[in-house]
Scaffold this motif. Structure first.
Motif, PDB file in Angstrom:
ATOM      1  N   LEU A 233       0.963  -1.061  -0.062  1.00 60.41           N
ATOM      2  CA  LEU A 233      -0.061   0.110   0.189  1.00 60.41           C
ATOM      3  C   LEU A 233       1.130   1.460   0.000  1.00 60.41           C
ATOM      4  O   LEU A 233       0.515   2.776   0.044  1.00 60.41           O
ATOM      5  CB  LEU A 233      -0.968  -0.082   1.163  1.00 60.41           C
ATOM      6  N   LYS A 236       0.701   4.637  -3.616  1.00 63.59           N
ATOM      7  CA  LYS A 236       0.146   5.375  -3.195  1.00 63.59           C
ATOM      8  C   LYS A 236      -1.804   5.079  -4.250  1.00 63.59           C
ATOM      9  O   LYS A 236      -2.699   4.962  -4.129  1.00 63.59           O
ATOM     10  CB  LYS A 236       0.141   6.993  -3.128  1.00 63.59           C
ATOM     11  N   SER A 239      -3.495   1.989  -3.602  1.00 63.28           N
ATOM     12  CA  SER A 239      -4.158   2.409  -1.922  1.00 63.28           C
ATOM     13  C   SER A 239      -5.709   3.075  -2.616  1.00 63.28           C
ATOM     14  O   SER A 239      -6.846   2.990  -2.510  1.00 63.28           O
ATOM     15  CB  SER A 239      -3.607   3.870  -1.251  1.00 63.28           C
TER      16      SER A 239
END
Length: 426
Positions: A233, A236, A239
């Protein structure tokens, strides 16, 4: 067999998986009204069907990634097919015992198999060819998922819903006779799920004996091993993809799984007619997938994603504010514009992850748990307001998140770490 032949055979077999898990998922909208009536459930209780399925994605995604890391794509796929088949066969004792909880267990096991299949098949398609065509390739394979969207409601309507009693007939029965009739209705699921389980067993045997292409990670810049599933994660854009997929799947499940309940209440049509409209929605989804794949040759996938999501924000508002048969056509349009979202979010999320690809895939598949959470909110709003149309404020918010992902969340701001050697993962 040549490498090119191996690649063709691998893609052909993988494509059948996209169809099969799409078929299984699109029987759920048939099961929801069917079991809702058989067990006299509220809308919120009926959405436990989706909860059982998508909680499995949350719990099984990381183990699935570990299985694929250890056994490779082929081993993971065979494992997923076997578990999927076992879940289908469990529908027989579930129908025999007439326990709603047993049906939920069977659906949970099916979903564990689906989780493993999706965790393996989605990244397999993206890495087996030119990285520049990953989103297009994944959208093409997922088009067969769209074909299942169109066919499953027709099959389910004929084999499950068409065998049921009308509400008028049930209300006219004595309590004992009504219970027997409802038990008979619940048993109508045995044949289709037995057939599906048998097909899965045959395909698992095919995967065992067919030589699949070997995929190597040979990126010269990939010189560091993955730090672990949650460390992935640090990317970015991954995510953001996890969040976007959570909301997308939640929105998709609200639309497809509750389509029949929405159509019968908002447009006043029968369940069987609503199932045929659901098939039309699946066909629109299929056309949208093929058209979207073609459009990606001229429009970047991120721009097309944000445009389609913005259109669906407006359509969800229309689904709340209108009533009558027009609302059914609005839902069909929403399905058309949802068509490219799952594979596009996935491809953008795993882009340039390199040694983190398997774990990144697990996390995106894990985010499918949105399908367990968001429809429950939809059901709560529908039950509390007494108007199922009000539930469409929920997918509206979901599509806003996807607009943001398509506009900026997908942008890569940190490069993937790398692996020192070409690692065989099959």
């Amino acid at each position: 067999m040549s490498t090119k032949s191996n690649q063709f055979a691998g893609i052909a077999l993988i494509t059948t998986l996209f169809f099969l898990w799409g078929f299984a998922h699109n029987l759920d909208p048939i099961l929801i009204p069917h079991l809702k009536r058989s067990f006299t459930l509220s809308t919120m209780q009926a959405t436990l069907v989706d909860s059982a399925v998508f909680i499995a994605y949350f719990l099984m995604a990381i183990p699935a990634g570990m299985i694929i890391k250890k056994w490779g794509y082929k081993g993971g796929i065979i494992f997923g097919l076997v578990v999927f088949a076992i879940g289908c066969y469990l529908f027989i004792p579930a129908a025999n015992t007439q326990q709603y909880s047993f049906f939920l267990v069977a659906l949970f096991i099916i979903a564990c198999g689906l989780t493993t299949l999706e965790t393996a098949a989605n990244p397999y398609i993206t890495v087996i060819g030119d990285p520049a065509g990953a989103a297009t390739r994944l959208n093409f394979a997922q088009s067969f998922n769209g074909l299942a969207n169109a066919l499953a409601p027709i099959v389910g309507a004929r084999l499950i819903l068409a065998k049921g009693y009308t509400d008028e007939a049930l209300n006219a029965m004595a309590p004992g006779a009504r219970q027997i009739a409802l038990a008979s209705e619940a048993s109508s699921v045995k044949a289709p799920y037995f057939i599906l389980g048998t097909v899965l067993a045959v395909i698992a045997v095919c995967f065992y004996f067919v030589k699949m292409p070997v995929v190597y990670k040979q990126d010269a810049g990939d010189t560091v091993k993955s730090d672990g599933v949650f460390r992935a994660l640090k990317h970015k854009h991954l995510s953001w993809a996890v969040a976007a997929q959570f909301f997308y799947v939640g929105a998709q499940v609200c639309v497809f799984s509750l389509f029949i309940l929405y159509a019968t209440q908002s447009a006043g049509i029968s369940e069987t007619d609503a199932a045929y409209y659901l098939s039309a929605a699946g066909f629109a989804f299929l056309v949208g997938r093929f058209l979207g794949t073609a459009l990606m040759k001229f429009v970047s996938s991120d721009k097309l994603l944000s445009l389609y999501a913005a259109i669906n924000v407006a359509l969800c508002a229309a689904a709340v504010l209108n009533q009558g048969i027009i609302t059914v056509y609005i839902l069909i349009a929403i399905c058309f514009f949802m068509s490219i979202m799952f594979p596009t979010i996935f491809a953008l999320g795993v882009k340039d992850l390199k040694s983190d690809t398997e774990y990144g895939s697990s996390l995106i598949i894990m985010s499918i748990v949105g399908g367990a959470v968001i429809p429950r909110i939809f059901g709560y709003i529908s039950d509390s307001t007494g108007d199922i149309r009000q539930g469409y404020w929920v997918p509206l918010v979901c599509f806003i998140v996807i607009v943001i992902f398509g506009l900026k969340g997908h942008k890569i701001t940190r490069k993937a770490a790398a692996n020192p050697s070409a690692a065989q993962i099959l």
